[in-house]
Design a protein around this motif. Structure first.
Motif, PDB file in Angstrom:
ATOM      1  N   UNK A   1       0.860  -1.177   0.000  1.00 17.96           N
ATOM      2  CA  UNK A   1       0.000   0.000   0.000  1.00 17.96           C
ATOM      3  C   UNK A   1       0.899   1.231   0.000  1.00 17.96           C
ATOM      4  N   UNK A   2       0.587   2.184  -0.843  1.00 15.07           N
ATOM      5  CA  UNK A   2       1.357   3.430  -0.891  1.00 15.07           C
ATOM      6  C   UNK A   2       0.404   4.594  -0.661  1.00 15.07           C
ATOM      7  N   UNK A   3       0.912   5.634   0.007  1.00 16.08           N
ATOM      8  CA  UNK A   3       0.081   6.799   0.273  1.00 16.08           C
ATOM      9  C   UNK A   3      -0.128   7.606  -0.990  1.00 16.08           C
ATOM     10  N   UNK A   4      -1.375   8.007  -1.175  1.00 16.29           N
ATOM     11  CA  UNK A   4      -1.728   8.779  -2.362  1.00 16.29           C
ATOM     12  C   UNK A   4      -2.700   9.867  -1.944  1.00 16.29           C
ATOM     13  N   UNK A   5      -2.422  11.102  -2.324  1.00 18.23           N
ATOM     14  CA  UNK A   5      -3.298  12.223  -1.960  1.00 18.23           C
ATOM     15  C   UNK A   5      -3.496  12.314  -0.445  1.00 18.23           C
ATOM     16  N   UNK A   6      -2.400  12.428   0.260  1.00 20.96           N
ATOM     17  CA  UNK A   6      -2.490  12.549   1.713  1.00 20.96           C
ATOM     18  C   UNK A   6      -2.604  11.199   2.379  1.00 20.96           C
ATOM     19  N   UNK A   7      -3.726  10.985   3.097  1.00 24.64           N
ATOM     20  CA  UNK A   7      -3.878   9.763   3.889  1.00 24.64           C
ATOM     21  C   UNK A   7      -4.421   8.598   3.069  1.00 24.64           C
ATOM     22  N   UNK A   8      -4.922   8.838   1.875  1.00 21.44           N
ATOM     23  CA  UNK A   8      -5.517   7.772   1.076  1.00 21.44           C
ATOM     24  C   UNK A   8      -4.468   6.775   0.621  1.00 21.44           C
ATOM     25  N   UNK A   9      -4.825   5.494   0.654  1.00 21.22           N
ATOM     26  CA  UNK A   9      -3.913   4.438   0.256  1.00 21.22           C
ATOM     27  C   UNK A   9      -4.233   3.974  -1.169  1.00 21.22           C
ATOM     28  N   UNK A  10      -3.213   3.578  -1.900  1.00 16.75           N
ATOM     29  CA  UNK A  10      -3.380   2.947  -3.208  1.00 16.75           C
ATOM     30  C   UNK A  10      -2.594   1.647  -3.195  1.00 16.75           C
ATOM     31  N   UNK A  11      -3.009   0.698  -4.019  1.00 16.41           N
ATOM     32  CA  UNK A  11      -2.339  -0.595  -4.052  1.00 16.41           C
ATOM     33  C   UNK A  11      -1.305  -0.625  -5.173  1.00 16.41           C
ATOM     34  N   UNK A  12      -0.164  -1.193  -4.861  1.00 21.48           N
ATOM     35  CA  UNK A  12       0.899  -1.388  -5.850  1.00 21.48           C
ATOM     36  C   UNK A  12       1.144  -2.897  -5.946  1.00 21.48           C
ATOM     37  N   UNK A  13       0.821  -3.484  -7.092  1.00 27.10           N
ATOM     38  CA  UNK A  13       0.918  -4.928  -7.272  1.00 27.10           C
ATOM     39  C   UNK A  13       2.265  -5.314  -7.875  1.00 27.10           C
ATOM     40  N   UNK A  14       2.873  -6.363  -7.343  1.00 28.51           N
ATOM     41  CA  UNK A  14       4.121  -6.862  -7.909  1.00 28.51           C
ATOM     42  C   UNK A  14       3.803  -7.780  -9.091  1.00 28.51           C
ATOM     43  N   UNK A  15       4.831  -8.171  -9.829  1.00 27.92           N
ATOM     44  CA  UNK A  15       4.634  -9.068 -10.968  1.00 27.92           C
ATOM     45  C   UNK A  15       4.033 -10.397 -10.521  1.00 27.92           C
ATOM     46  N   UNK A  16       4.353 -10.829  -9.313  1.00 27.52           N
ATOM     47  CA  UNK A  16       3.845 -12.118  -8.816  1.00 27.52           C
ATOM     48  C   UNK A  16       2.353 -12.098  -8.533  1.00 27.52           C
ATOM     49  N   UNK A  17       1.773 -10.897  -8.486  1.00 33.08           N
ATOM     50  CA  UNK A  17       0.320 -10.807  -8.314  1.00 33.08           C
ATOM     51  C   UNK A  17      -0.406 -11.197  -9.598  1.00 33.08           C
ATOM     52  N   UNK A  18       0.304 -11.146 -10.735  1.00 28.62           N
ATOM     53  CA  UNK A  18      -0.250 -11.552 -12.032  1.00 28.62           C
ATOM     54  C   UNK A  18      -1.574 -10.847 -12.334  1.00 28.62           C
ATOM     55  N   UNK A  19      -1.541  -9.512 -12.218  1.00 30.35           N
ATOM     56  CA  UNK A  19      -2.717  -8.690 -12.544  1.00 30.35           C
ATOM     57  C   UNK A  19      -3.058  -8.857 -14.022  1.00 30.35           C
ATOM     58  N   UNK A  20      -4.310  -9.168 -14.321  1.00 26.69           N
ATOM     59  CA  UNK A  20      -4.707  -9.518 -15.679  1.00 26.69           C
ATOM     60  C   UNK A  20      -5.456  -8.405 -16.411  1.00 26.69           C
ATOM     61  N   UNK A  21      -5.553  -7.250 -15.782  1.00 23.15           N
ATOM     62  CA  UNK A  21      -6.318  -6.160 -16.382  1.00 23.15           C
ATOM     63  C   UNK A  21      -5.410  -4.947 -16.583  1.00 23.15           C
ATOM     64  N   UNK A  22      -5.988  -3.853 -17.054  1.00 26.67           N
ATOM     65  CA  UNK A  22      -5.211  -2.636 -17.287  1.00 26.67           C
ATOM     66  C   UNK A  22      -5.115  -1.815 -16.000  1.00 26.67           C
ATOM     67  N   UNK A  23      -4.303  -0.756 -16.060  1.00 28.48           N
ATOM     68  CA  UNK A  23      -4.173   0.142 -14.916  1.00 28.48           C
ATOM     69  C   UNK A  23      -5.495   0.837 -14.621  1.00 28.48           C
ATOM     70  N   UNK A  24      -6.292   1.031 -15.641  1.00 28.63           N
ATOM     71  CA  UNK A  24      -7.569   1.733 -15.452  1.00 28.63           C
ATOM     72  C   UNK A  24      -8.488   0.995 -14.484  1.00 28.63           C
ATOM     73  N   UNK A  25      -8.499  -0.337 -14.571  1.00 29.19           N
ATOM     74  CA  UNK A  25      -9.377  -1.119 -13.686  1.00 29.19           C
ATOM     75  C   UNK A  25      -8.981  -0.981 -12.217  1.00 29.19           C
ATOM     76  N   UNK A  26      -7.718  -0.640 -11.965  1.00 34.35           N
ATOM     77  CA  UNK A  26      -7.284  -0.468 -10.577  1.00 34.35           C
ATOM     78  C   UNK A  26      -7.965   0.713  -9.903  1.00 34.35           C
ATOM     79  N   UNK A  27      -8.517   1.623 -10.717  1.00 33.16           N
ATOM     80  CA  UNK A  27      -9.224   2.776 -10.156  1.00 33.16           C
ATOM     81  C   UNK A  27     -10.496   2.348  -9.422  1.00 33.16           C
ATOM     82  N   UNK A  28     -10.961   1.134  -9.699  1.00 36.80           N
ATOM     83  CA  UNK A  28     -12.150   0.607  -9.024  1.00 36.80           C
ATOM     84  C   UNK A  28     -11.823  -0.080  -7.709  1.00 36.80           C
ATOM     85  N   UNK A  29     -10.528  -0.073  -7.337  1.00 37.31           N
ATOM     86  CA  UNK A  29     -10.092  -0.735  -6.112  1.00 37.31           C
ATOM     87  C   UNK A  29      -9.782   0.303  -5.040  1.00 37.31           C
TER      88      UNK A  29
END
Length: 286
Positions: free
Chosen positions: A37-65
């Motif tokens: 988890x990385x801080x984004x816009x102050x206290x808000x957290x965002x997720x940073x996935x490693x290659x081992x997470x094998x994310x199958x979608x685009x970066x845009x879909x991460x906005x729904x998380x």
């Protein structure tokens, strides 16, 4: 009478295993974290996935998380993830995952599942998994799901009748525990286990005082509709566990027994999604 041989009985009575040791031996295999988890816009957290997470979608879909931390009654900080899979979801699934994965590895599956069955997904990592602090244990497991439940209810204002509890493998343990104490929209138990001793000693026919994960003794208190899913060739948790759990549920619906499926491939069979769609869109709607 109890299904155990003389040698096994002697071992149990001379040096009975502590529940925590049964739990540790049978259940908890946390992987190296596949996200941060990385801080984004102050206290808000965002997720940073490693290659081992094998994310199958685009970066845009991460906005729904949406990701954040919450704290348990045992003072562990657990990582939570809410995925808005569809704009008109009636139900949110509180998903308790299996024993050898974390939120990062499950994130693509969650998005795909929620999109296909028209549900949002809320999940969390157990103590000692992913970015969650503490160590995995049976007591922590129950505290973890309680914290996730209260975070889902208070942060998003979702009513209990609009929550579906979904547990997979070891995740069925906290799911059954929570469902035995709260009435929810529905419960899905995917490859459930009766208890730790019954996995370690398949002939066990009763719950010993030192047993861990005694779901078979709790599931009869679940008052919500329950769908049980199990592969008939499960090599980790025998198919007999799914049968017994189903028989004990007061409001069990038609189960899904996946012929030929093992412990980790049930989702690859077409009837898996078909049955979930039928359950959520038709049976619960009526």
């Amino acid at each position: 009478m109890n299904g155990l041989g003389v040698r096994e009985l002697c071992c149990l009575f001379c040096c009975p295993p502590w529940p925590s040791k049964i739990a540790a031996k049978l259940a908890f295999l946390p992987p190296e974290p596949t996200y941060t988890f990385v801080e984004e816009n102050g206290a808000k957290q965002a997720v940073c996935l490693s290659d081992r997470a094998e994310w199958q979608y685009s970066e845009r879909e991460k906005e729904n998380m949406e990701v954040f931390y919450t704290r348990t009654s045992r003072q562990n900080r657990i990582a939570c993830m809410f995925i808005r899979c569809t704009p008109n979801a009636r139900y949110t699934i509180l998903f308790s995952h299996g024993n050898a994965v974390d939120l990062g590895q499950m994130s693509s599956f969650y998005l795909g599942l929620g999109t296909r069955i028209n549900c949002n997904i809320f999940s969390y990592d157990y103590s000692g998994y992913g970015m969650s602090t503490g160590k995995p244990s049976e007591k922590n497991l129950y505290a973890d799901v309680d914290a996730a439940w209260h975070a889902l209810r208070t942060r998003y204002g979702i009513s209990p009748e609009n929550v579906i509890l979904y547990g997979q493998s070891i995740g069925t343990v906290p799911t059954v525990d929570l469902a035995s104490r709260y009435e929810v929209g529905a419960v899905i138990l995917h490859s459930p286990l009766m208890s730790g001793m019954r996995v370690a000693f398949p002939k066990t026919q009763r719950t010993w005082c030192f047993d861990a994960f005694p779901s078979i003794d709790k599931v009869s208190k679940v008052t919500s509709p329950v769908l049980v899913i199990h592969g008939t060739e499960d090599e980790v948790i025998d198919f007999s566990h799914g049968l017994a759990i189903h028989d004990k549920c007061p409001k069990a619906v038609e189960p899904l027994w996946v012929e030929g499926a093992g412990h980790n491939d049930v989702e690859l069979y077409s009837q898996y999604l078909d049955r979930l769609k039928q359950f959520v869109s038709v049976e619960l709607a009526n």
